[in-house]
Design an enzyme around this catalytic site. Structure first.
Site, PDB file in Angstrom:
ATOM      1  N   CYS A  84      50.039  15.516  11.731  1.00 25.21           N
ATOM      2  CA  CYS A  84      50.482  14.294  11.057  1.00 25.21           C
ATOM      3  C   CYS A  84      51.549  14.561  10.003  1.00 25.21           C
ATOM      4  CB  CYS A  84      49.296  13.595  10.415  1.00 25.21           C
ATOM      5  SG  CYS A  84      47.921  13.310  11.543  1.00 25.21           S
ATOM      6  N   HIS A 334      50.159   4.180  11.142  1.00 30.78           N
ATOM      7  CA  HIS A 334      50.315   5.641  11.175  1.00 30.78           C
ATOM      8  C   HIS A 334      50.778   6.126  12.547  1.00 30.78           C
ATOM      9  CE1 HIS A 334      49.869   9.792  10.348  1.00 30.78           C
ATOM     10  NE2 HIS A 334      48.594   9.946  10.710  1.00 30.78           N
TER      11      HIS A 334
END
Length: 388
Positions: A84, A334
């Site tokens: 991420c 996200h």
């Protein structure tokens, strides 16, 4: 050593777009970034691009040249993968390249296509950012991992699910005015507490959504900005990166984020500031507990006290240090490879007065972007400052 300026940035809307490819999403983000920057594509020296799961979601590797083509540039291009924190790592290298004089103009960005996999498929794809041998094969998922971290925090420092609910409510409130956010809807504490459990003590509203989206930013040297009379008041003045053991059971701490602390300390020292100078921050709140751990690691809250920050109003929009005025990962969304650069874009707009929530930080001079990979086995932190 040249200062690094944010000449312009662009985001797609974050959300559910299963029919759109990552190259399509990234192309859209770069159009806005180039238009805002007033930098011609022919001046770009390099593309640094973050993406995590392209091989799984699109059966596509070798993203660098593909995304350069999508952006309409002819320049060397490199794909970064750090779970991420993929595009946060790309930003860090772009800063170095501009500082050392290697490049004057670097396009940084990232994209992720996730919703086409469905919930189960995306969860399985995300899990490869954990230790396959010792975590994934035992059934560990990231909701489960962060639930363990939340419970460890409660056991060591106190707190309860209602404290985390205030984090979720705050970030949804912040996203109401963000047209790029996946969730532009308010929620109440009761909504969080009564939501279906995902992994105790975390529920549905403690978790960020699965998202498609892209982000891009044009970074330039101060000399280039002056020579071309660019309006680029925001600089990236500090960069840091940290790491930790991959598997949770191998770590010294479950209720702290040493990688984020290491990255933050390096970024602060690089910028010549300390935590007291930070006016606003965008942190990696993939789960509500992640925001708590992040603000403590960045010394924006003392260890053990971050749990009460949202409840007591210290990190709300009108608080002492507003956190995630964009809505954060929790409400903005996200799309993994895009998140790090999207934080830079949101912070740059907040500091320059071009964000719908800039009114809450009208006097702010310094912001911090915190991007984390996995259960914060990797982390990058960047300090942004605006000319006042």
């Amino acid at each position: 050593m040249s200062d690094v300026r944010v000449a312009g940035s662009g985001l797609t809307a974050f959300g559910h777009s299963p029919e759109r490819t990552s190259r399509d999403l990234f192309a859209e983000a770069t159009v806005t970034a180039f238009e805002e920057s007033d930098v011609p594509r022919s001046d770009v020296d390099a593309l640094l691009y973050g993406n995590f799961m392209g091989e799984l979601s699109e059966h596509q590797g070798h993203h660098g040249p593909l995304m350069a083509e999508a952006a309409g540039i002819q320049a060397p291009a490199t794909r970064y993968e750090s779970a991420c924190a993929s595009s946060g790592a790309a930003v860090r290298d772009a800063v170095f390249r501009i500082r050392n004089g290697e490049d004057d103009v670097v396009l940084v960005g990232g994209a992720e296509r996730m919703t086409n996999l469905g919930t189960a498929g995306a969860t399985e794809a995300l899990a490869i950012a954990a230790d396959d041998l010792w975590e994934v094969r035992a059934g560990m998922t990231f909701p489960g991992a962060y639930a363990l971290m939340a419970q460890a925090y409660f056991d060591e420092y106190g707190g309860e699910h209602e404290d985390l609910a205030h984090v979720a409510m705050k970030n949804h409130e912040n996203a109401l005015t963000n047209e790029k956010a996946q969730y532009q809807s308010a929620i109440e504490i009761e909504d969080v507490l009564e939501a279906p459990p995902v992994s105790e003590p975390l529920g549905l509203y403690d978790s960020c959504p699965i998202s498609d989206g892209a982000a891009a930013a044009v970074l330039v040297s101060e000399e280039y900005a002056e020579e071309h009379d660019l309006d680029a008041p925001v600089s990236i003045s500090g960069t840091g990166q940290g790491g930790d053991r991959m598997a949770l059971h191998d770590r010294e701490y479950l209720a702290r984020s040493p990688a984020a602390r290491e990255a933050g300390e390096e970024a602060y020292a690089d910028a010549g500031i300390d935590a007291a100078d930070v006016d606003v921050a965008e942190v990696h709140d993939c789960f509500t507990i992640a925001e708590v751990l992040a603000i403590e690691a960045l010394d924006l809250e003392p260890v053990g006290e971050g749990i009460s920050a949202a409840r007591d109003g210290r990190t709300t929009a009108d608080g002492e240090t507003p956190i995630n005025l964009s809505g954060g990962l929790k409400a903005k969304g996200h799309p993994v490879g895009a998140t790090g650069v999207s934080q830079i874009a949101e912070l740059s707009d907040l500091l320059s007065g071009d964000h719908p929530n800039s009114e809450f930080v009208s006097d702010a001079a310094t912001g911090v972007a915190h991007n984390a990979g996995g259960t914060v086995a990797s982390a990058t932190v960047h300090v942004l400052e605006v000319d006042r």
